[in-house]
Design a protein around this motif. Structure first.
Motif, mmCIF file in Angstrom:
data_model
loop_
_atom_site.group_PDB
_atom_site.id
_atom_site.type_symbol
_atom_site.label_atom_id
_atom_site.label_comp_id
_atom_site.label_asym_id
_atom_site.label_seq_id
_atom_site.Cartn_x
_atom_site.Cartn_y
_atom_site.Cartn_z
ATOM 1 N N PHE A 164 -4.902 5.961 0.577
ATOM 2 C CA PHE A 164 -3.470 5.593 1.609
ATOM 3 C C PHE A 164 -3.154 6.800 1.915
ATOM 4 C CE2 PHE A 164 1.417 4.581 1.566
ATOM 5 C CZ PHE A 164 1.294 3.690 2.727
ATOM 6 N N VAL A 165 -2.583 7.099 3.417
ATOM 7 C CA VAL A 165 -2.110 7.827 3.428
ATOM 8 C C VAL A 165 -0.716 7.799 3.888
ATOM 9 C CG1 VAL A 165 -1.797 9.797 5.956
ATOM 10 C CG2 VAL A 165 -4.260 8.768 5.336
ATOM 11 N N THR A 166 0.276 9.001 3.467
ATOM 12 C CA THR A 166 1.580 9.045 3.281
ATOM 13 C C THR A 166 2.152 10.156 3.558
ATOM 14 O OG1 THR A 166 3.608 8.284 1.925
ATOM 15 C CG2 THR A 166 2.028 9.472 0.855
ATOM 16 N N GLY A 167 3.549 10.381 3.743
ATOM 17 C CA GLY A 167 3.862 11.087 4.623
ATOM 18 C C GLY A 167 3.966 11.569 6.172
ATOM 19 N N GLU A 168 4.443 12.889 6.827
ATOM 20 C CA GLU A 168 4.694 13.478 7.798
ATOM 21 C C GLU A 168 4.094 15.427 7.775
ATOM 22 O OE1 GLU A 168 7.461 11.378 10.342
ATOM 23 O OE2 GLU A 168 6.898 9.757 10.460
ATOM 24 N N GLY A 169 3.370 15.206 8.780
ATOM 25 C CA GLY A 169 3.079 16.660 8.617
ATOM 26 C C GLY A 169 2.554 17.395 8.038
ATOM 27 N N PRO A 170 3.175 18.057 7.678
ATOM 28 C CA PRO A 170 3.134 19.084 6.426
ATOM 29 C C PRO A 170 3.499 18.220 5.251
ATOM 30 C CG PRO A 170 4.134 20.744 7.849
ATOM 31 C CD PRO A 170 4.775 19.441 8.234
ATOM 32 N N ALA A 171 3.823 17.502 4.914
ATOM 33 C CA ALA A 171 4.104 16.621 3.743
ATOM 34 C C ALA A 171 3.124 15.588 3.310
ATOM 35 C CB ALA A 171 5.508 15.761 3.843
ATOM 36 N N GLN A 172 2.378 15.470 4.353
ATOM 37 C CA GLN A 172 1.497 14.229 4.428
ATOM 38 C C GLN A 172 0.254 14.859 3.316
ATOM 39 O OE1 GLN A 172 -1.892 13.290 7.552
ATOM 40 N NE2 GLN A 172 -0.567 12.127 8.083
ATOM 41 N N ARG A 173 0.060 13.549 2.719
ATOM 42 C CA ARG A 173 -1.119 13.510 1.511
ATOM 43 C C ARG A 173 -1.678 12.182 0.930
ATOM 44 N NH1 ARG A 173 4.361 12.973 0.479
ATOM 45 N NH2 ARG A 173 4.845 11.817 -0.569
ATOM 46 N N ARG A 174 -2.690 11.907 0.391
ATOM 47 C CA ARG A 174 -3.062 10.786 0.660
ATOM 48 C C ARG A 174 -3.123 10.589 -1.105
ATOM 49 N NH1 ARG A 174 -9.646 10.650 1.501
ATOM 50 N NH2 ARG A 174 -9.317 11.833 -0.087
ATOM 51 N N LEU A 175 -2.854 9.045 -0.864
ATOM 52 C CA LEU A 175 -2.202 8.393 -2.559
ATOM 53 C C LEU A 175 -3.915 7.461 -2.494
ATOM 54 C CD1 LEU A 175 1.645 7.166 -2.204
ATOM 55 C CD2 LEU A 175 0.390 9.890 -3.153
ATOM 56 N N ALA A 176 -3.912 7.844 -4.137
ATOM 57 C CA ALA A 176 -5.410 7.357 -4.801
ATOM 58 C C ALA A 176 -4.648 5.400 -4.406
ATOM 59 C CB ALA A 176 -6.319 8.037 -5.085
ATOM 60 N N PHE A 177 -5.302 5.036 -4.805
ATOM 61 C CA PHE A 177 -5.122 3.193 -5.193
ATOM 62 C C PHE A 177 -6.469 2.441 -5.082
ATOM 63 C CE2 PHE A 177 -5.063 2.303 -0.654
ATOM 64 C CZ PHE A 177 -6.013 0.949 -0.518
ATOM 65 N N LEU A 178 -6.447 1.273 -6.287
ATOM 66 C CA LEU A 178 -7.210 0.460 -6.879
ATOM 67 C C LEU A 178 -6.502 -0.830 -5.961
ATOM 68 C CD1 LEU A 178 -8.695 1.796 -10.122
ATOM 69 C CD2 LEU A 178 -9.463 1.581 -8.129
ATOM 70 N N GLU A 179 -7.200 -1.825 -6.201
ATOM 71 C CA GLU A 179 -6.476 -3.332 -5.093
ATOM 72 C C GLU A 179 -7.520 -4.376 -5.080
ATOM 73 O OE1 GLU A 179 -3.949 -4.557 -1.628
ATOM 74 O OE2 GLU A 179 -5.399 -3.310 -1.298
ATOM 75 N N GLN A 180 -7.110 -5.088 -6.131
ATOM 76 C CA GLN A 180 -8.167 -6.654 -6.726
ATOM 77 C C GLN A 180 -7.167 -7.924 -5.477
ATOM 78 O OE1 GLN A 180 -8.209 -4.687 -11.036
ATOM 79 N NE2 GLN A 180 -7.956 -6.832 -11.211
ATOM 80 N N ALA A 181 -7.819 -8.094 -5.401
ATOM 81 C CA ALA A 181 -7.949 -9.336 -4.211
ATOM 82 C C ALA A 181 -7.251 -10.509 -5.490
ATOM 83 C CB ALA A 181 -8.360 -9.423 -3.486
ATOM 84 N N GLY A 182 -6.519 -11.857 -4.498
ATOM 85 C CA GLY A 182 -6.006 -12.946 -5.525
ATOM 86 C C GLY A 182 -5.026 -13.352 -5.298
ATOM 87 N N ASP A 183 -4.596 -14.804 -6.003
ATOM 88 C CA ASP A 183 -3.779 -15.566 -5.477
ATOM 89 C C ASP A 183 -2.100 -15.540 -6.610
ATOM 90 O OD1 ASP A 183 -5.722 -16.905 -4.081
ATOM 91 O OD2 ASP A 183 -6.130 -18.398 -6.053
#
Length: 258
Positions: A9-28
């Motif tokens: 997931f990419v967050t931040g803008e310009g020089p502060a932009q960075r990628r965050l790692a995440f794990l997602e499990q679908a469900g109810d």
């Protein structure tokens, strides 16, 4: 079991932009969102236990690494609580389609309370909070207030102090920016409102977050329904099989209606 590669997931803008790692499990049901601790990561024992619980029950589960933590990008020492709160809010707002249950461990407990305040009145206002040894205001109360003058002077003069860690062979950089930024997010001193049920799990032998801090938090949560579980002999990690059972039971109790 094969290690699941992270999503990004990419967050931040310009020089502060960075990628965050995440794990997602679908469900109810209400998505359960894991907010880890200071220098911890999304593959730690409690997060893995919740992932297994969610998979067995078909529940939605989301976990991620803050900037400078785990598999996410960035130098840990370059970030502060404001950055990690922004990370949490960005992931929640981008990935959750309905009100989540936030599960915060140690620093993640403080962040969960701050996130609940930010999300209040929106469609993502949390449905519940489970807080494990919540380190509310830890930069001020559990770090700065406990530090000898010599260490405080090092932080003020050099901008950083390398603290030996019981949880990692690498020392933890405690920066002046971290301490000063933490003061922007102080919660104790006024009523804390989450707008949802709260369950706190706290070890009474925790050397990092004294159990009386959890009682203090309950006193500040005067407008919310709160359950406090004190574990005699429990440490800061609360990762024994019995502790993990308490954790999954607490989460299940808040997601039953989700």
């Amino acid at each position: 079991m094969e290690r699941q590669p992270p999503q990004w997931f990419v967050t931040g803008e310009g020089p502060a932009q960075r990628r965050l790692a995440f794990l997602e499990q679908a469900g109810d049901g209400a998505p359960v969102v894991w907010l880890g601790g200071f220098r911890s990561d999304m593959r730690a024992t409690k997060a893995e236990a919740l992932a297994g619980w969610a998979a067995e029950r078909g529940r939605a589960f989301l976990r991620f690494d803050y900037s400078g933590h785990g598999e996410s990008e960035g130098d840990f020492a370059a970030f502060t609580l404001s950055d990690w709160l922004a990370d949490a809010l960005a992931v929640i707002e981008n990935r959750c389609k309905r009100a989540p249950v936030l599960v915060g461990s140690s620093m993640g407990g403080w962040l969960a309370l701050l996130a609940a305040r930010q999300l209040a009145g929106t469609a993502l206002s949390p449905a519940g909070l489970v807080l494990i040894a919540p380190a509310v205001d830890f930069t001020e109360e559990l770090m700065w207030a406990q530090m000898p003058d010599a260490i405080r002077r090092t932080i003020l003069d050099k901008g950083v102090w390398q603290r030996e860690s019981d949880y990692s062979p690498e020392p933890t950089p405690i920066t002046r920016a971290l301490i000063e930024d933490g003061r922007r997010h102080i919660l104790f001193g006024g009523e804390i409102r989450t707008g949802c049920p709260v369950h706190i799990l706290q070890g009474m032998a925790d050397p990092d977050v004294p159990w009386r801090q959890a009682v203090k938090l309950v006193e500040h949560l005067s407008g919310d329904p709160v359950v406090l579980t004190l574990v005699k002999g429990g440490d800061h990690r609360l990762s024994t099989p019995a502790d993990l059972g308490r954790l999954t039971d607490a989460v299940a109790g808040l997601t039953t209606a989700g």
